[in-house]
Write a protein that holds these residues in place. Structure first.
Motif, PDB file in Angstrom:
ATOM      1  N   ALA A   6       2.993  -0.522  -4.032  1.00  0.00           N
ATOM      2  CA  ALA A   6       4.302  -0.073  -3.747  1.00  0.00           C
ATOM      3  C   ALA A   6       5.303  -0.982  -3.900  1.00  0.00           C
ATOM      4  O   ALA A   6       6.470  -0.638  -4.222  1.00  0.00           O
ATOM      5  CB  ALA A   6       4.260   0.332  -2.019  1.00  0.00           C
ATOM      6  N   ILE A   7       5.035  -2.167  -3.655  1.00  0.00           N
ATOM      7  CA  ILE A   7       5.905  -3.420  -4.007  1.00  0.00           C
ATOM      8  C   ILE A   7       6.348  -3.371  -5.349  1.00  0.00           C
ATOM      9  O   ILE A   7       7.550  -3.646  -5.831  1.00  0.00           O
ATOM     10  CB  ILE A   7       5.537  -4.767  -3.352  1.00  0.00           C
ATOM     11  CG1 ILE A   7       5.464  -4.810  -1.886  1.00  0.00           C
ATOM     12  CG2 ILE A   7       6.179  -5.954  -3.941  1.00  0.00           C
ATOM     13  CD1 ILE A   7       4.627  -5.770  -1.202  1.00  0.00           C
ATOM     14  N   PHE A   8       5.358  -3.262  -6.208  1.00  0.00           N
ATOM     15  CA  PHE A   8       5.324  -3.133  -7.794  1.00  0.00           C
ATOM     16  C   PHE A   8       6.403  -1.870  -7.879  1.00  0.00           C
ATOM     17  O   PHE A   8       7.310  -2.281  -8.774  1.00  0.00           O
ATOM     18  CB  PHE A   8       4.195  -3.135  -8.474  1.00  0.00           C
ATOM     19  CG  PHE A   8       4.394  -2.886 -10.056  1.00  0.00           C
ATOM     20  CD1 PHE A   8       4.821  -3.933 -10.455  1.00  0.00           C
ATOM     21  CD2 PHE A   8       4.095  -1.444 -10.350  1.00  0.00           C
ATOM     22  CE1 PHE A   8       4.792  -3.746 -12.047  1.00  0.00           C
ATOM     23  CE2 PHE A   8       4.051  -1.314 -11.676  1.00  0.00           C
ATOM     24  CZ  PHE A   8       4.536  -2.510 -12.558  1.00  0.00           C
ATOM     25  N   ASN A  13      11.497  -0.749 -10.153  1.00  0.00           N
ATOM     26  CA  ASN A  13      12.659   0.329 -10.498  1.00  0.00           C
ATOM     27  C   ASN A  13      14.136  -0.336 -10.199  1.00  0.00           C
ATOM     28  O   ASN A  13      15.061   0.238 -10.458  1.00  0.00           O
ATOM     29  CB  ASN A  13      12.293   1.389  -9.267  1.00  0.00           C
ATOM     30  CG  ASN A  13      11.640   2.675  -9.813  1.00  0.00           C
ATOM     31  OD1 ASN A  13      12.304   3.272 -10.409  1.00  0.00           O
ATOM     32  ND2 ASN A  13      10.466   2.634  -9.518  1.00  0.00           N
ATOM     33  N   ILE A  14      14.107  -1.564  -9.882  1.00  0.00           N
ATOM     34  CA  ILE A  14      15.583  -2.269  -9.418  1.00  0.00           C
ATOM     35  C   ILE A  14      16.321  -2.204 -10.868  1.00  0.00           C
ATOM     36  O   ILE A  14      17.360  -1.765 -10.803  1.00  0.00           O
ATOM     37  CB  ILE A  14      15.214  -3.613  -8.980  1.00  0.00           C
ATOM     38  CG1 ILE A  14      14.743  -3.432  -7.428  1.00  0.00           C
ATOM     39  CG2 ILE A  14      16.720  -4.336  -8.941  1.00  0.00           C
ATOM     40  CD1 ILE A  14      14.592  -4.726  -6.421  1.00  0.00           C
ATOM     41  N   PRO A  15      15.601  -2.910 -11.904  1.00  0.00           N
ATOM     42  CA  PRO A  15      16.518  -2.680 -13.208  1.00  0.00           C
ATOM     43  C   PRO A  15      16.888  -1.356 -13.625  1.00  0.00           C
ATOM     44  O   PRO A  15      17.844  -1.160 -14.165  1.00  0.00           O
ATOM     45  CB  PRO A  15      15.600  -3.453 -14.320  1.00  0.00           C
ATOM     46  CG  PRO A  15      14.258  -3.823 -13.600  1.00  0.00           C
ATOM     47  CD  PRO A  15      14.451  -3.425 -12.000  1.00  0.00           C
ATOM     48  N   PHE A  58       4.563   5.595  -2.761  1.00  0.00           N
ATOM     49  CA  PHE A  58       5.030   4.958  -4.037  1.00  0.00           C
ATOM     50  C   PHE A  58       6.538   5.681  -4.402  1.00  0.00           C
ATOM     51  O   PHE A  58       7.475   4.972  -4.945  1.00  0.00           O
ATOM     52  CB  PHE A  58       4.208   5.234  -5.016  1.00  0.00           C
ATOM     53  CG  PHE A  58       2.687   4.638  -4.608  1.00  0.00           C
ATOM     54  CD1 PHE A  58       2.807   3.461  -3.966  1.00  0.00           C
ATOM     55  CD2 PHE A  58       1.585   5.320  -5.192  1.00  0.00           C
ATOM     56  CE1 PHE A  58       1.328   2.749  -3.639  1.00  0.00           C
ATOM     57  CE2 PHE A  58       0.480   4.786  -4.709  1.00  0.00           C
ATOM     58  CZ  PHE A  58       0.347   3.535  -4.105  1.00  0.00           C
ATOM     59  N   LEU A  59       6.810   7.016  -3.977  1.00  0.00           N
ATOM     60  CA  LEU A  59       7.942   7.683  -4.207  1.00  0.00           C
ATOM     61  C   LEU A  59       9.256   6.991  -3.605  1.00  0.00           C
ATOM     62  O   LEU A  59      10.050   6.711  -3.861  1.00  0.00           O
ATOM     63  CB  LEU A  59       7.907   9.133  -3.913  1.00  0.00           C
ATOM     64  CG  LEU A  59       8.909  10.082  -4.266  1.00  0.00           C
ATOM     65  CD1 LEU A  59       9.299  10.017  -5.777  1.00  0.00           C
ATOM     66  CD2 LEU A  59       8.875  11.514  -3.695  1.00  0.00           C
ATOM     67  N   ALA A  64      13.902   3.661  -3.210  1.00  0.00           N
ATOM     68  CA  ALA A  64      14.528   2.590  -2.628  1.00  0.00           C
ATOM     69  C   ALA A  64      15.000   1.328  -3.622  1.00  0.00           C
ATOM     70  O   ALA A  64      15.949   0.659  -3.922  1.00  0.00           O
ATOM     71  CB  ALA A  64      13.721   1.913  -1.533  1.00  0.00           C
ATOM     72  N   GLY A  65      13.897   1.137  -4.549  1.00  0.00           N
ATOM     73  CA  GLY A  65      14.294   0.292  -5.861  1.00  0.00           C
ATOM     74  C   GLY A  65      15.375   0.881  -6.581  1.00  0.00           C
ATOM     75  O   GLY A  65      16.365   0.063  -7.208  1.00  0.00           O
ATOM     76  N   GLN A  66      15.586   2.171  -6.826  1.00  0.00           N
ATOM     77  CA  GLN A  66      16.653   2.646  -7.799  1.00  0.00           C
ATOM     78  C   GLN A  66      17.943   2.422  -6.897  1.00  0.00           C
ATOM     79  O   GLN A  66      18.901   2.041  -7.570  1.00  0.00           O
ATOM     80  CB  GLN A  66      16.398   4.104  -7.916  1.00  0.00           C
ATOM     81  CG  GLN A  66      15.262   4.273  -9.140  1.00  0.00           C
ATOM     82  CD  GLN A  66      15.900   4.420 -10.234  1.00  0.00           C
ATOM     83  OE1 GLN A  66      16.937   4.691 -10.560  1.00  0.00           O
ATOM     84  NE2 GLN A  66      14.892   4.395 -11.302  1.00  0.00           N
ATOM     85  N   ILE A  67      17.664   2.534  -5.558  1.00  0.00           N
ATOM     86  CA  ILE A  67      19.091   2.591  -4.844  1.00  0.00           C
ATOM     87  C   ILE A  67      19.586   1.060  -4.771  1.00  0.00           C
ATOM     88  O   ILE A  67      20.874   0.718  -4.870  1.00  0.00           O
ATOM     89  CB  ILE A  67      18.854   3.098  -3.482  1.00  0.00           C
ATOM     90  CG1 ILE A  67      18.872   4.800  -3.620  1.00  0.00           C
ATOM     91  CG2 ILE A  67      19.969   2.762  -2.566  1.00  0.00           C
ATOM     92  CD1 ILE A  67      18.438   5.226  -2.360  1.00  0.00           C
TER      93      ILE A  67
END
Length: 79
Positions: A6-8, A13-15, A58-59, A64-67
């Motif tokens: 989940a952390i991965f 997704n951040i970049p 994971f979704l 959250a990473g995308q945002i």
């Protein structure tokens, strides 16, 4: 192990969230930046034998990473 994945999912997704924020909404690149990270999350889940019951976690981590990525202000911005 599912927590690490989940952390991965969040971190990968951040970049892509940052890239997605710089393109026209609903363009092919916008959709690509949302969907490119999926195999990088699905493959380890399958190989590690993590149940499909954890897919919603994971979704949420991926969204959250995308945002987070779309809200980051890195470097100099062109005006």
């Amino acid at each position: 192990m599912f927590a690490l994945l989940a952390i991965f999912a969040f971190l990968i997704n951040i970049p892509f969230g940052r890239l997605r924020s710089k393109v026209k909404k609903f363009s092919w690149r916008w959709f690509a930046y949302i969907h490119i990270p999926i195999p990088f999350i699905a493959l380890p889940r399958i190989l590690l034998g993590i149940s499909y019951y954890f897919i919603p976690l994971f979704l949420v981590a991926s969204v959250a990473g995308q945002i987070t990525g779309s809200r980051l202000k890195l470097g100099a911005q062109k005006i």
